[in-house]
Design a protein around this motif. Structure first.
Motif, PDB file in Angstrom:
ATOM      1  N   PHE A  85       0.820  -1.272  -0.023  1.00 22.52           N
ATOM      2  CA  PHE A  85       0.042  -0.019  -0.052  1.00 22.52           C
ATOM      3  C   PHE A  85       0.864   1.357   0.043  1.00 22.52           C
ATOM      4  N   VAL A  86       2.233   0.759  -0.111  1.00 22.50           N
ATOM      5  CA  VAL A  86       3.154   2.358   0.022  1.00 22.50           C
ATOM      6  C   VAL A  86       2.993   3.292  -0.880  1.00 22.50           C
ATOM      7  N   VAL A  87       2.795   2.810  -2.207  1.00 25.28           N
ATOM      8  CA  VAL A  87       2.917   3.611  -3.567  1.00 25.28           C
ATOM      9  C   VAL A  87       1.587   4.363  -3.558  1.00 25.28           C
ATOM     10  N   ASP A  88       0.566   3.779  -3.119  1.00 25.29           N
ATOM     11  CA  ASP A  88      -0.733   4.406  -3.190  1.00 25.29           C
ATOM     12  C   ASP A  88      -0.747   5.603  -1.880  1.00 25.29           C
ATOM     13  N   ALA A  89      -0.209   5.136  -0.826  1.00 23.94           N
ATOM     14  CA  ALA A  89      -0.290   5.997   0.224  1.00 23.94           C
ATOM     15  C   ALA A  89       0.529   7.203  -0.037  1.00 23.94           C
ATOM     16  N   VAL A  90       1.783   7.084  -0.729  1.00 23.85           N
ATOM     17  CA  VAL A  90       2.704   8.366  -0.920  1.00 23.85           C
ATOM     18  C   VAL A  90       1.817   9.170  -2.085  1.00 23.85           C
ATOM     19  N   ARG A  91       1.254   8.602  -3.235  1.00 23.57           N
ATOM     20  CA  ARG A  91       0.514   9.151  -4.113  1.00 23.57           C
ATOM     21  C   ARG A  91      -0.632  10.056  -3.499  1.00 23.57           C
ATOM     22  N   GLU A  92      -1.294   9.660  -2.497  1.00 22.91           N
ATOM     23  CA  GLU A  92      -2.399  10.472  -1.927  1.00 22.91           C
ATOM     24  C   GLU A  92      -1.695  11.496  -1.166  1.00 22.91           C
ATOM     25  N   CYS A  93      -0.659  11.373  -0.477  1.00 22.37           N
ATOM     26  CA  CYS A  93       0.144  12.386   0.404  1.00 22.37           C
ATOM     27  C   CYS A  93       0.525  13.561  -0.608  1.00 22.37           C
ATOM     28  N   GLY A  94       1.027  12.925  -1.828  1.00 16.08           N
ATOM     29  CA  GLY A  94       1.373  13.963  -2.919  1.00 16.08           C
ATOM     30  C   GLY A  94       0.329  14.806  -3.368  1.00 16.08           C
ATOM     31  N   GLU A  95      -0.888  14.276  -3.691  1.00 13.08           N
ATOM     32  CA  GLU A  95      -2.228  14.809  -4.143  1.00 13.08           C
ATOM     33  C   GLU A  95      -2.464  15.933  -3.117  1.00 13.08           C
ATOM     34  N   ALA A 116      12.235  -3.891  -7.117  1.00 13.73           N
ATOM     35  CA  ALA A 116      12.947  -2.713  -7.902  1.00 13.73           C
ATOM     36  C   ALA A 116      11.620  -2.112  -8.714  1.00 13.73           C
ATOM     37  N   GLU A 117      10.852  -2.857  -9.445  1.00 14.72           N
ATOM     38  CA  GLU A 117       9.738  -1.938 -10.114  1.00 14.72           C
ATOM     39  C   GLU A 117       8.989  -1.206  -9.143  1.00 14.72           C
ATOM     40  N   ARG A 118       8.552  -1.806  -7.735  1.00 14.45           N
ATOM     41  CA  ARG A 118       7.778  -0.911  -7.019  1.00 14.45           C
ATOM     42  C   ARG A 118       8.647   0.369  -6.467  1.00 14.45           C
ATOM     43  N   GLN A 119       9.857   0.395  -6.362  1.00 13.34           N
ATOM     44  CA  GLN A 119      10.639   1.469  -5.934  1.00 13.34           C
ATOM     45  C   GLN A 119      10.771   2.540  -7.127  1.00 13.34           C
ATOM     46  N   ARG A 120      10.725   1.911  -8.271  1.00 17.07           N
ATOM     47  CA  ARG A 120      10.916   3.185  -9.472  1.00 17.07           C
ATOM     48  C   ARG A 120       9.422   3.498  -9.392  1.00 17.07           C
ATOM     49  N   GLU A 121       8.476   3.163  -9.263  1.00 12.96           N
ATOM     50  CA  GLU A 121       7.184   3.567  -9.300  1.00 12.96           C
ATOM     51  C   GLU A 121       6.999   4.586  -8.128  1.00 12.96           C
ATOM     52  N   LEU A 122       7.366   4.371  -6.788  1.00 14.69           N
ATOM     53  CA  LEU A 122       7.460   5.010  -5.778  1.00 14.69           C
ATOM     54  C   LEU A 122       8.241   6.288  -5.832  1.00 14.69           C
ATOM     55  N   LEU A 123       9.306   6.262  -6.701  1.00 14.29           N
ATOM     56  CA  LEU A 123      10.118   7.120  -6.878  1.00 14.29           C
ATOM     57  C   LEU A 123       9.426   8.330  -7.895  1.00 14.29           C
ATOM     58  N   GLU A 124       8.924   7.606  -8.842  1.00 10.67           N
ATOM     59  CA  GLU A 124       8.075   8.262 -10.109  1.00 10.67           C
ATOM     60  C   GLU A 124       7.061   9.354  -9.190  1.00 10.67           C
ATOM     61  N   ALA A 126       6.731  10.081  -5.943  1.00  6.01           N
ATOM     62  CA  ALA A 126       7.350  11.270  -5.171  1.00  6.01           C
ATOM     63  C   ALA A 126       7.850  12.480  -5.940  1.00  6.01           C
ATOM     64  N   GLN A 127       8.469  12.149  -6.994  1.00  7.36           N
ATOM     65  CA  GLN A 127       9.120  13.234  -7.893  1.00  7.36           C
ATOM     66  C   GLN A 127       7.915  14.190  -8.852  1.00  7.36           C
ATOM     67  N   ARG A 128       6.751  13.322  -9.051  1.00  7.37           N
ATOM     68  CA  ARG A 128       5.905  13.943  -9.734  1.00  7.37           C
ATOM     69  C   ARG A 128       5.148  15.010  -8.637  1.00  7.37           C
TER      70      ARG A 128
END
Length: 704
Positions: A85-95, A116-124, A126-128
């Protein structure tokens, strides 16, 4: 995307006015419940929002279904949710515009291709949105002074977590709790503690830089597992120096077992730990080997920073005073084992002490015996030692009174805190109450003599950062090629190295006239790094016929050992005599810390003895002379057992010259002069063999 200023980042990290915990658990036995429980127990006065879409309350407080449902945008969010759930959680924080998110979960690049793919998505993500991430694999962020215990580390469930002025940044999550509990036992507190985790976004150096203007922080304590982000650490080093905030560092991996070695001896000598030590020295950091010292060393640095400056070129003068002779002898041993010569006060100083009615025998230490528990007598002696101006620092070894009568043991030392003569204390018995009293008074106090001696020695050896050596340079990348000895000599001659007269003999060349006999004959090939291993060297050749015969023997031997090389050329070189000793001067560009220069005893077994010195390049003459002093083998050139003196000034010049490759030849990945012949004093140093490796594509001219 919003780019956070350093000030905003530091505030959101360490002084948030509101925090949220995604994945907050109602089960106090679970990790996800700890941050909320710790915050409430510590009295955090900011606003806290537990986020759990499956519950209306968490630990008796209102729970929120999502970050978007909160009544405000939190400054800092701690994600305690499962990896999925981390990527979605960070996306919501970013929004929502959250500036900083700390991620507890692992399972990213370290977990294989899926991670590694999950990390790439997380960084993308966060940077967005401009979200800065601490972690993943971060156990949290703590500011004890504000009660901001946004962490899952169980150690922070303790009562009365002490507050101090040192900031801790650790690449290991468990270490922040270990440091806190050890420090608490002796009365040391911290201004902040951060577990940096995997550092996929915010690096340890960036986090420390973000706190550099924090008035609550006046020193740093770093626990490192790697130097993968050395550039940001170097930038922080310069900021810390400019702000007068000392840094202590402990790094794992002192063994070179995992070091990447090259075909040269320099590769073996400049292993991972040598690189780290050279980097820390260039940063002006105090490196310690004892974990206990990591807790306690900062107090010594702060105390010395407030004391009158001693000349950087003079040897530090450390005195020992005690009420227990046996304990003082232990302290003397530990200090001298770490390269500090304990200073004996002068006869005049001992006379002044005795004239004051305090009977003390003249010796290496000032042994007060029973007078060491008398406030008035200890105060008098400390004042006499300060007035003598014979010492830069005084180690006070406290005897059994430290445990039985803390007020007797500590009071005079407490009163002396802040004077011109810095005093540090070690209590021979285990005396935590005395240590706590001394720390509260601003006196560095130690639980073990090993930590005391190491902290004092390491601090006194530390110098200011060397910005020219911390400049970011391109790291080696892509294929490389080794040059033959003649081409290598051309590269090194261009920066100032001196080589003997030489001539190249190709397969059809006659021996030229006028060679400076006797000469050395060597195989010349860019594929043979260690010529003696294949019978590729003959010395003391006296005439042209000898050169021809030596050439034939050498090429035959090389063909037998390395037939694939097809060697057909030799180098004829003037033979250098009156050599006092042979040294190695090497250069290597580390993938983590950049260019380094190395000095060691020369020869084929150079790495066997581990007697070497390494520094980030370039170096100046003062640093080069310090390297020479630290290599024990150079005693041969200082008249060891009536031997002639070697030209160590010229050796320093050669070290400086080779280090200039960092500025003038960015294509050079590695270079080595071995041996470098140190001649008699005043006659210089001559490079007898050389090996240079460069990045390709680089034009390489082979002599024929």
């Amino acid at each position: 995307m919003t780019v956070l200023s350093t000030t905003t980042l530091g505030g959101a990290l360490m002084h948030p006015e509101s925090v949220a915990i995604i994945g907050a658990s109602d089960d106090i036995s679970k990790t996800g419940a700890r941050p909320l429980a710790f915050l409430r127990k510590a009295g955090y006065t900011g606003r806290v929002y537990p986020v759990n879409p499956r519950r209306d309350t968490v630990l008796g407080e209102k729970a929120w279904p999502s970050i978007s449902a909160l009544p405000e945008t939190p400054d800092h969010v701690f994600v305690a949710a499962d990896t999925r759930f981390v990527v979605d959680a960070v996306r919501e924080c970013g929004e929502r515009g959250v500036p900083v998110v700390t991620v507890l979960a692992g399972g990213f690049a370290e977990a294989g291709p899926e991670g590694a793919e999950r990390q790439r998505e997380l960084l993308e993500v966060a940077q967005r949105y401009g979200v800065r991430i601490v972690g993943p694999n971060s156990i949290g962020v703590v500011n004890p002074g504000a009660g901001m215990l946004l962490t899952a580390n169980a150690a922070f469930g303790e009562d009365d977590i002490p507050v101090g002025r040192t900031f801790v940044a650790s690449q290991s999550g468990s270490v922040i709790g270990a440091l806190m509990t050890r420090a608490k036992a002796v009365g040391i507190g911290f201004a902040g503690l951060v577990s940096t985790g995997s550092e996929i976004d915010l690096t340890l150096g960036e986090i420390c830089s973000a706190t550099i203007d924090d008035p609550d922080v006046d020193a740093y304590c770093l626990f490192l597992e790697s130097l993968d982000n050395a550039e940001s650490l170097a930038e922080f080093a310069q900021l810390a120096h400019e702000h007068g905030k000392p840094v202590t560092v402990y790094k794992l991996g002192r063994s070179d077992a995992a070091a990447e070695l090259s075909v040269s001896h320099t590769g073996a000598l400049a292993g991972e730990d040598s690189e780290a030590s050279a980097f820390f020295e260039a940063c002006g950091f105090v490196r310690v080997e004892n974990f206990e010292s990591l807790v306690e060393c900062g107090a010594v640095q702060r105390r010395l920073a407030d004391a009158p400056r001693r000349p950087a070129t003079s040897a530090p003068r450390v005195g020992v005073i005690t009420s227990t002779g046996g304990g003082a002898a232990i302290a003397v041993d530990e200090l001298e084992m770490r390269g500090l010569r304990v200073t004996k006060p002068s006869s005049a100083t001992f006379a002044a002490i005795n004239d004051a009615g305090i009977a003390v025998a003249e010796s290496l230490i000032v042994d007060l015996t029973l007078a060491g528990t008398r406030h008035d007598k200890v105060t008098t002696v400390l004042g006499i030692l300060e007035a003598s101006q014979e010492l830069d620092l005084l180690v006070f070894v406290i005897g059994s009174s430290a445990r039985l009568n803390p007020e007797l043991a500590a009071s005079a030392i407490e009163d002396f805190a802040g004077r011109d003569l810095p005093v540090v204390a070690w209590a021979l018995p285990d005396a935590l109450v005395t240590l706590q009293r001394l720390h509260r008074a601003g006196v560095p106090a130690f639980r073990t003599v090993e930590s005391c001696a190491e902290s004092v020695a390491a601090t006194l050896r530390t110098r200011s950062p060397r910005p020219e050596a911390l400049t970011t340079v391109p790291h080696p990348a892509g294929p490389t090629v080794a040059l033959d000895e003649r081409a290598s000599a051309d590269v090194l001659s261009a920066v100032g190295a001196r080589f003997p007269a030489s001539a190249v003999l190709g397969p059809h060349d006659d021996v030229p006239e006028g060679l400076p006999y006797p000469v050395v004959v060597k195989v010349l090939s860019d594929e043979i790094a260690h010529k003696s291993d294949v019978g590729g060297v003959e010395v003391g050749v006296a005439d042209a016929a000898g050169v021809q015969a030596a050439r034939e023997r050498i090429l035959h031997s090389v063909a037998r050992h390395r037939p694939e090389v097809g060697a057909d050329t030799v180098l004829v070189q003037e033979m250098v005599v009156d050599v006092v000793q042979e040294m190695l001067v090497g250069y290597r560009v580390s993938e983590t810390v950049g260019p380094m220069v190395v000095l060691a005893a020369g020869g084929v077994t150079v790495e066997l003895y581990g007697d070497s010195a390494a520094q980030l390049a370039p170096v100046d003459r003062e640093v080069a002379l310090g390297m020479i002093e630290s290599v024990r083998a150079t005693a041969l050139s200082r008249g060891y057992r009536s031997a002639p003196h070697g030209d160590l000034d010229a050796l320093a010049d050669l070290v400086v010259a080779v280090s200039r490759l960092a500025q003038h030849r960015p294509d050079v990945v590695e270079a080595e002069i071995n041996p470098a012949a140190v001649l008699r004093d005043g006659h210089g140093v001559v490079a007898l063999d050389a090996l240079v490796t460069v990045r390709t594509p680089t034009p390489v001219t082979k002599e024929s």
